[in-house]
Design an enzyme around this catalytic site. Structure first.
Site, PDB file in Angstrom:
ATOM      1  N   TYR A 149     -49.668 -14.457   1.721  1.00 23.34           N
ATOM      2  CA  TYR A 149     -49.439 -13.987   3.083  1.00 23.34           C
ATOM      3  C   TYR A 149     -50.677 -13.415   3.749  1.00 23.34           C
ATOM      4  O   TYR A 149     -50.680 -13.214   4.961  1.00 23.34           O
ATOM      5  CB  TYR A 149     -48.245 -13.038   3.184  1.00 23.34           C
ATOM      6  CG  TYR A 149     -48.256 -11.836   2.280  1.00 23.34           C
ATOM      7  CD1 TYR A 149     -49.002 -10.710   2.584  1.00 23.34           C
ATOM      8  CD2 TYR A 149     -47.462 -11.823   1.138  1.00 23.34           C
ATOM      9  CE1 TYR A 149     -48.979  -9.601   1.764  1.00 23.34           C
ATOM     10  CE2 TYR A 149     -47.431 -10.711   0.317  1.00 23.34           C
ATOM     11  CZ  TYR A 149     -48.186  -9.600   0.638  1.00 23.34           C
ATOM     12  OH  TYR A 149     -48.156  -8.499  -0.159  1.00 23.34           O
TER      13      TYR A 149
ATOM     14  N   GLU B 243     -54.145  -8.548  32.683  1.00 19.67           N
ATOM     15  CA  GLU B 243     -53.829  -8.782  31.276  1.00 19.67           C
ATOM     16  C   GLU B 243     -54.884  -9.695  30.639  1.00 19.67           C
ATOM     17  O   GLU B 243     -55.271  -9.500  29.490  1.00 19.67           O
ATOM     18  CB  GLU B 243     -52.439  -9.416  31.124  1.00 19.67           C
ATOM     19  CG  GLU B 243     -51.305  -8.474  31.468  1.00 19.67           C
ATOM     20  CD  GLU B 243     -49.959  -9.151  31.374  1.00 19.67           C
ATOM     21  OE1 GLU B 243     -49.113  -8.660  30.587  1.00 19.67           O
ATOM     22  OE2 GLU B 243     -49.743 -10.167  32.076  1.00 19.67           O
TER      23      GLU B 243
ATOM     24  N   GLU C  96     -44.315 -16.320  24.803  1.00 18.87           N
ATOM     25  CA  GLU C  96     -43.607 -17.410  24.133  1.00 18.87           C
ATOM     26  C   GLU C  96     -44.581 -18.419  23.535  1.00 18.87           C
ATOM     27  O   GLU C  96     -44.348 -18.945  22.448  1.00 18.87           O
ATOM     28  CB  GLU C  96     -42.666 -18.131  25.126  1.00 18.87           C
ATOM     29  CG  GLU C  96     -41.503 -17.303  25.594  1.00 18.87           C
ATOM     30  CD  GLU C  96     -41.777 -16.422  26.812  1.00 18.87           C
ATOM     31  OE1 GLU C  96     -40.819 -16.015  27.472  1.00 18.87           O
ATOM     32  OE2 GLU C  96     -42.968 -16.124  27.099  1.00 18.87           O
TER      33      GLU C  96
ATOM     34  N   LYS D 176     -45.096  -6.931  23.180  1.00 16.55           N
ATOM     35  CA  LYS D 176     -46.091  -6.330  24.060  1.00 16.55           C
ATOM     36  C   LYS D 176     -45.613  -4.905  24.339  1.00 16.55           C
ATOM     37  O   LYS D 176     -44.664  -4.706  25.092  1.00 16.55           O
ATOM     38  CB  LYS D 176     -46.201  -7.102  25.374  1.00 16.55           C
ATOM     39  CG  LYS D 176     -46.850  -8.457  25.237  1.00 16.55           C
ATOM     40  CD  LYS D 176     -46.712  -9.311  26.475  1.00 16.55           C
ATOM     41  CE  LYS D 176     -47.401  -8.780  27.675  1.00 16.55           C
ATOM     42  NZ  LYS D 176     -47.415  -9.749  28.805  1.00 16.55           N
TER      43      LYS D 176
END
Length: 123
Positions: free
Chosen positions: A55, A23, A75, A101
């Site tokens: 934004y 990863e 997280e 993911k």
């Protein structure tokens, strides 16, 4: 919490986050959704960008975090995005961040994805 929200949905970035070596070396897509809770009444009545959150700035900050230095946990990615939103946009009273993911492999099984969702409030 404010009832008004600005929603940024389906932002797709490429990053190198995860606990597995592949990863962090190969990278993968991440899909990010952000909800900004703030009072939008003045902005709506005055048609005034200074009375709300631009934004495009939130998008750029999320992109910088996801495409930035690798982290082990999704997280941690979500936490950094939420902290940046609250730190950089004083009008935002709370932020919801969802980091997904897609196509996560667990042993011999492939899931549609894993999702971390956090809510952070000012104060």
């Amino acid at each position: 919490m404010e009832d008004d929200r600005i929603l940024l949905e389906g932002m797709i970035f490429f990053g190198y986050h995860g606990t597995r070596p592949e990863e962090q070396s190969l990278g993968r897509r991440f899909v990010v959704d952000i909800a900004l809770h703030l009072d939008l009444r003045t902005a709506g009545m005055r048609d005034d960008l200074t009375a709300t959150v631009d934004y495009s700035m939130v998008y750029q900050r999320a992109r910088t975090i996801v495409e930035g230095p690798p982290l082990r946990l999704t997280e941690a990615v979500a936490e950094r995005i939420a902290a940046a939103v609250l730190d950089e946009h004083p009008m935002v009273r709370a932020g919801e961040v969802r980091v997904r993911k897609p196509n996560v492999r667990l042993d011999d099984t492939v899931l549609a994805g894993s999702v971390v969702e956090i809510i952070r409030r000012r104060g």
